[in-house]
Design a protein around this motif. Sequence first.
Motif, PDB file in Angstrom:
ATOM      1  N   TYR A  37       4.295  22.848  52.661  1.00  0.00           N
ATOM      2  CA  TYR A  37       5.547  23.591  52.557  1.00  0.00           C
ATOM      3  C   TYR A  37       5.323  25.025  52.065  1.00  0.00           C
ATOM      4  O   TYR A  37       6.255  25.647  51.542  1.00  0.00           O
ATOM      5  CB  TYR A  37       6.513  22.852  51.619  1.00  0.00           C
ATOM      6  CG  TYR A  37       6.832  21.458  52.117  1.00  0.00           C
ATOM      7  CD1 TYR A  37       7.694  21.271  53.191  1.00  0.00           C
ATOM      8  CD2 TYR A  37       6.251  20.340  51.517  1.00  0.00           C
ATOM      9  CE1 TYR A  37       7.963  19.992  53.659  1.00  0.00           C
ATOM     10  CE2 TYR A  37       6.520  19.067  51.971  1.00  0.00           C
ATOM     11  CZ  TYR A  37       7.375  18.899  53.052  1.00  0.00           C
ATOM     12  OH  TYR A  37       7.635  17.630  53.512  1.00  0.00           O
ATOM     13  N   ASP A  38       4.107  25.523  52.174  1.00  0.00           N
ATOM     14  CA  ASP A  38       3.813  26.895  51.713  1.00  0.00           C
ATOM     15  C   ASP A  38       4.482  27.907  52.634  1.00  0.00           C
ATOM     16  O   ASP A  38       4.734  27.644  53.815  1.00  0.00           O
ATOM     17  CB  ASP A  38       2.294  27.120  51.690  1.00  0.00           C
ATOM     18  CG  ASP A  38       1.918  28.343  50.875  1.00  0.00           C
ATOM     19  OD1 ASP A  38       1.716  28.194  49.656  1.00  0.00           O
ATOM     20  OD2 ASP A  38       1.831  29.450  51.470  1.00  0.00           O
ATOM     21  N   GLN A  39       4.734  29.098  52.089  1.00  0.00           N
ATOM     22  CA  GLN A  39       5.395  30.141  52.886  1.00  0.00           C
ATOM     23  C   GLN A  39       4.479  30.715  53.961  1.00  0.00           C
ATOM     24  O   GLN A  39       4.952  31.190  54.987  1.00  0.00           O
ATOM     25  CB  GLN A  39       5.858  31.278  51.960  1.00  0.00           C
ATOM     26  CG  GLN A  39       6.988  30.846  51.023  1.00  0.00           C
ATOM     27  CD  GLN A  39       7.441  31.985  50.122  1.00  0.00           C
ATOM     28  OE1 GLN A  39       6.809  33.021  50.096  1.00  0.00           O
ATOM     29  NE2 GLN A  39       8.527  31.774  49.404  1.00  0.00           N
ATOM     30  N   ASP A  52      -3.266  33.801  48.711  1.00  0.00           N
ATOM     31  CA  ASP A  52      -3.530  33.013  49.930  1.00  0.00           C
ATOM     32  C   ASP A  52      -5.017  32.669  50.103  1.00  0.00           C
ATOM     33  O   ASP A  52      -5.363  31.555  50.481  1.00  0.00           O
ATOM     34  CB  ASP A  52      -3.045  33.789  51.166  1.00  0.00           C
ATOM     35  CG  ASP A  52      -1.529  33.919  51.187  1.00  0.00           C
ATOM     36  OD1 ASP A  52      -0.877  33.143  50.443  1.00  0.00           O
ATOM     37  OD2 ASP A  52      -1.007  34.767  51.926  1.00  0.00           O
ATOM     38  N   SER A  92      -5.043  22.572  41.289  1.00  0.00           N
ATOM     39  CA  SER A  92      -3.832  21.993  41.895  1.00  0.00           C
ATOM     40  C   SER A  92      -2.599  22.306  41.047  1.00  0.00           C
ATOM     41  O   SER A  92      -1.490  22.437  41.558  1.00  0.00           O
ATOM     42  CB  SER A  92      -3.995  20.480  42.077  1.00  0.00           C
ATOM     43  OG  SER A  92      -4.197  19.856  40.811  1.00  0.00           O
ATOM     44  N   LEU A 124       1.515  20.094  48.868  1.00  0.00           N
ATOM     45  CA  LEU A 124       1.961  21.415  48.422  1.00  0.00           C
ATOM     46  C   LEU A 124       1.774  22.454  49.530  1.00  0.00           C
ATOM     47  O   LEU A 124       2.637  23.297  49.773  1.00  0.00           O
ATOM     48  CB  LEU A 124       1.178  21.851  47.181  1.00  0.00           C
ATOM     49  CG  LEU A 124       1.513  21.149  45.861  1.00  0.00           C
ATOM     50  CD1 LEU A 124       0.548  21.601  44.763  1.00  0.00           C
ATOM     51  CD2 LEU A 124       2.948  21.453  45.425  1.00  0.00           C
ATOM     52  N   ALA A 125       0.610  22.386  50.196  1.00  0.00           N
ATOM     53  CA  ALA A 125       0.304  23.352  51.245  1.00  0.00           C
ATOM     54  C   ALA A 125       1.205  23.173  52.464  1.00  0.00           C
ATOM     55  O   ALA A 125       1.456  24.140  53.203  1.00  0.00           O
ATOM     56  CB  ALA A 125      -1.162  23.224  51.657  1.00  0.00           C
ATOM     57  N   ARG A 133      -0.148  26.489  55.969  1.00  0.00           N
ATOM     58  CA  ARG A 133       0.504  25.282  56.514  1.00  0.00           C
ATOM     59  C   ARG A 133      -0.329  24.702  57.654  1.00  0.00           C
ATOM     60  O   ARG A 133      -0.553  23.493  57.733  1.00  0.00           O
ATOM     61  CB  ARG A 133       1.909  25.630  57.020  1.00  0.00           C
ATOM     62  CG  ARG A 133       2.865  26.077  55.919  1.00  0.00           C
ATOM     63  CD  ARG A 133       4.323  25.989  56.390  1.00  0.00           C
ATOM     64  NE  ARG A 133       4.581  26.802  57.566  1.00  0.00           N
ATOM     65  CZ  ARG A 133       4.974  28.069  57.533  1.00  0.00           C
ATOM     66  NH1 ARG A 133       5.154  28.679  56.360  1.00  0.00           N
ATOM     67  NH2 ARG A 133       5.210  28.739  58.649  1.00  0.00           N
ATOM     68  N   SER A 150      -2.079  25.137  39.382  1.00  0.00           N
ATOM     69  CA  SER A 150      -1.648  26.521  39.602  1.00  0.00           C
ATOM     70  C   SER A 150      -1.609  26.886  41.088  1.00  0.00           C
ATOM     71  O   SER A 150      -1.556  28.066  41.432  1.00  0.00           O
ATOM     72  CB  SER A 150      -2.614  27.473  38.871  1.00  0.00           C
ATOM     73  OG  SER A 150      -3.939  27.307  39.364  1.00  0.00           O
ATOM     74  N   THR A 159       0.592  26.810  43.524  1.00  0.00           N
ATOM     75  CA  THR A 159       1.711  27.574  44.099  1.00  0.00           C
ATOM     76  C   THR A 159       1.684  29.049  43.695  1.00  0.00           C
ATOM     77  O   THR A 159       2.242  29.894  44.390  1.00  0.00           O
ATOM     78  CB  THR A 159       3.052  26.962  43.668  1.00  0.00           C
ATOM     79  OG1 THR A 159       3.058  26.848  42.233  1.00  0.00           O
ATOM     80  CG2 THR A 159       3.244  25.584  44.293  1.00  0.00           C
ATOM     81  N   GLY A 160       1.032  29.356  42.574  1.00  0.00           N
ATOM     82  CA  GLY A 160       0.997  30.742  42.122  1.00  0.00           C
ATOM     83  C   GLY A 160      -0.244  31.518  42.556  1.00  0.00           C
ATOM     84  O   GLY A 160      -0.390  32.692  42.213  1.00  0.00           O
ATOM     85  N   LYS A 213      -5.816  29.792  47.859  1.00  0.00           N
ATOM     86  CA  LYS A 213      -5.211  28.542  48.335  1.00  0.00           C
ATOM     87  C   LYS A 213      -6.048  27.915  49.445  1.00  0.00           C
ATOM     88  O   LYS A 213      -6.250  26.692  49.469  1.00  0.00           O
ATOM     89  CB  LYS A 213      -3.792  28.809  48.847  1.00  0.00           C
ATOM     90  CG  LYS A 213      -2.786  29.122  47.758  1.00  0.00           C
ATOM     91  CD  LYS A 213      -1.411  29.407  48.359  1.00  0.00           C
ATOM     92  CE  LYS A 213      -0.397  29.734  47.281  1.00  0.00           C
ATOM     93  NZ  LYS A 213       0.924  30.053  47.864  1.00  0.00           N
TER      94      LYS A 213
END
Length: 1051
Positions: A566-568, A532, A524, A563-564, A573, A526, A528-529, A535
């Motif tokens: 708002y993921d790109q 895909d 959790s 966190l997920a 999402r 790491s 965001t880095g 994740k």
Amino acid sequence: MSASPAYSEEKGGSSSLGEPEYGHDPASGGIFSSDYKRHDDLKEMLDSNKDSLKLEAMKRIVAMIARGKNASDLFPAVVKNVACKNIEVKKLVYVYLVRYAEEQQDLALLSISTFQRGLKDPNQLIRASALRVLSSIRVPIIVPIMMLAIKEAASDMSPYVRKTAAHAIPKLYSLDSDQKDQLIEVIEKLLADKTTLVAGSVVMAFEEVCPERIDLIHKNYRKLCNLLIDVEEWGQVVIINMLTRYARTQFLSPNQNESLLEENPEKAFYGSDEEDSKDDKPDAASLVKRKPYVMDPDHRLLLRNTKPLLQSRNAAVVMAVAQLYFHLAPKAEVGVIAKALVRLLRSHSEVQWVVLQNVATMSIKRRGMFEPYLKSFYIRSTDPTQIKILKLEVLTNLANETNISTILREFQTYIRSMDKDFVAATIQAIGRCATNIGKVRDTCLNGLVQLLSNRDELVVAESVVVIKKLLQMQPSQHSEIIKHMAKLTDNIQVPMARASILWLIGEYCEHVPKIAPDVLRKMSKSFTGEEDIVKLQVINLAAKLYLTNSKQSKLLTQYVLNLAKYDQNYDIRDRARFIRQLIVPTEKSGALNKYAKKLFLAQKPAPILESSFKDRDHFQLGSLSHLLNAKAVGYQELPDWPDEAPDPSVRNVEVPEWTKCTSREKRKEKVEKPFYSDSEGESGPTESADSGAGPGRLCAGQQGGTAQPWQSFHGWRAAGSCEEEEQEQVKKGKKKPPQDEGKGGSESSWEEGSVSESSSSESDSGSEAEESQSEPESKRRTTVRGRAGQPGRGLLDQLITSQPQHVPTAFLPPSAQMLSPVFSTMKTYELLHRMAGEGLSVEYYFNRQPFPPDPHMVAVQIQFSNNTESEVKNLRVSEPKLVSGMRIQEFQEIESLAPGDTASVIMGIDFCDSTQAANFQLCTHSRQFYVSIQPPVGELMAPVFMSENEFKKEQSKLTGMSEITEKLTLLDKCQSDHTIVQRVTAAANVSRVPCGADNEYRFAAKTVTSGSLILITLEQKEAARAHLTVNSEKMVIGTMLVQDISQALAQ
């Protein structure tokens, strides 16, 4: 390229009136010159009145084309010379026009009348070139002219022109498909052509225009099979591929009776007695429905005539024969292609790649075929990556419990390679071996775990992925490995490996309840880095922990889902939104929340690690579709075997009246005998699926007569009476003189096309053998004493005077005693036909007598017949070309053989317990003939006497891999004791062992060279079924012997 010296001298530096000047620079006008006037130079030379200049210009133009230069702007100047009278110039003009006629159609059409005149030229090359140019002008308006030209060329006297006509057919068909019916008529006419030059081209035209018209092939099938060996290499490829599809529609599957065993071959081979007894009932029902398989003689003809092409220098021909055998041959005979395919692995890497693709497919279904050549698939450091990966695929397919330790040692070496893709493929191969062979699963798993400490990140990552798949099979036993892998999340950076570890921890979180929440805590941080794919697995891990251990992981799960959210990446999402609604109960979540545990923690089946080549065999091997694993344009499906054999008479060809024999007896024999006799169908031990050891002829003067079962025991009486009757008939004048009969026989055999060259195939010589044996026995026989002191005897004398002899041999143990040979009907083979031998005919047979000079040799009785009007001198053996270990004891030279005389000698051959042919030269005072003797597997052994107890004792030592079993269905005529014993002893030189059981037959023999025991048991069951078992440490001999005896009992 500069002008020729003659041209330079002719022109010099001066210029004559009306002729252009030419410079002295040797590079001027050359193909490497960049001078813009180069083509003007050539045009002036082509406009010249001198043929030498025109020829030089055309040579330079053709050289330009060969180097890829564009010479299309010279078309007007070249096409004017199409009417040139010089043959050499005209040939080169046609070469140029074939290249550019399609691009310059308008200009080519202006000269169409010249092309038509060229079709009438006396020179065959000009006629062929004119037709080639005409078919290259792709303009619909000249289709009628092209059709007329093709029809005329198809009737041309020159085979080269007829070949060109066959090439023109597909071109015309692609231009105007409405001409198909007329083109089929031309194809039918060309298919009847007996020239090897035309055969390949017309079959190619057939494949392009009308591949569905197999009725055109029926009458030409046998001719194509016989011509195949002499057709050019690319023609051989086309014909073999066409005949493969033809055979699949016209013949029955040779492996139809083995389909039951193919479903579970390991069980059928190693199965216990209890399993066998359970399986008896369904097998019996299916075998009763199926008639015993007897191979069609035409099917055997195809296999026999394509086998020598496995030695072709062309890899495409070898590959074509290999696919034919794989798709058409009996299972026991397919093994002959393995050695040829392994030989191709020494070729260029491109050839290796294609061959390995096909070997990988074959090795899935026919693993045993390539096992003896396992080391040939070991990987060299110089191999390209794609070759290495294919060899890995083959090694994995060949892995079994006996060789897995050797293969795994090889794999350990490969892992240290610098080629990363190859290392990854090796680790995947280890995983497949562990999946397929349960005995080494733990060993492989431990080895892969050790690789997790490797410095190379790629090795570690690939190991993790494979371990994940293996752990799914037995997760409860390997919780320590899961803990070890959980610690690697800090070090491994490859996304696929990290995702695999997270999936394992989430799937089996109950086995590691303390470690799983801590892994989620680290991930959790790491999140965001991460990539895909990682994740998504973090979200899955959080969901599974929330459902199983919500106290420790509730807040962490909510944090990860936020966190997920708002993921790109929209996939992440959506997954977070879906999981939140599923696992976190709210008023809006509905009833689905109750089933969240069942959805996430359902039992998942272990992945099946299969070869990527598993389902490729539905494509024809060697085709582009098989290579791509996708149907290519123009690919023709391989037909399924028919349930019932179509009428074989459609392939019969009527013999013209002028070729028929005038003798009434011979004509009667031809009618009763099929096109190819049973004896011709037998072509060596590996090709004996359709014919057993058929009874030979005991009476040399008896036309077409086959011995009855009782004759094998009373042959001396039949032979003696027959010879006496024949001598009486000659005395009374009832029979034709020997010279007339010999001439008639040779003419009929020649016209029937039955003359066969001496080769390794052991044809029983069909009609030729009968004709050569039909010569009167009143001719005096010359007896020659062999080099070893063994008196030579004639065929009949041998049978009459043979007495049992007990010969002590060094290689027999005290418990077994060598017996006298078993005299079944002696089968005669042709060594040299009288047409090929220019009047000298040679036959041989295995007399089953011990060879006194050397007990390790097989005795071969050879009979020479001089059918010429002159004396044959100095008959001897020369230059034997033998396989390593094989030996020949030559017979003593025959100084002289008078016209019409016959001589018989004995020679010994040590075949080294192998069915490979002994090749040598048969020499006379004036000629040398290359011949070969190839033994049936049943002649490589000598009979042995054993008691019942000794038999059982030796049989108990030869089990497992040394035991080959076959299930048979006996015919009604093959139910009696006498018939069964006679059929078995005819197929192999064995002796019967006493047996207390009424329904059991036992036979024993030893191989002549090594003295290895061969034990045969035939047990009769109910409903005409039987079990045939052969015990021998010589597995190859055992397998071939089972095939031969099965065939002998099925006839």
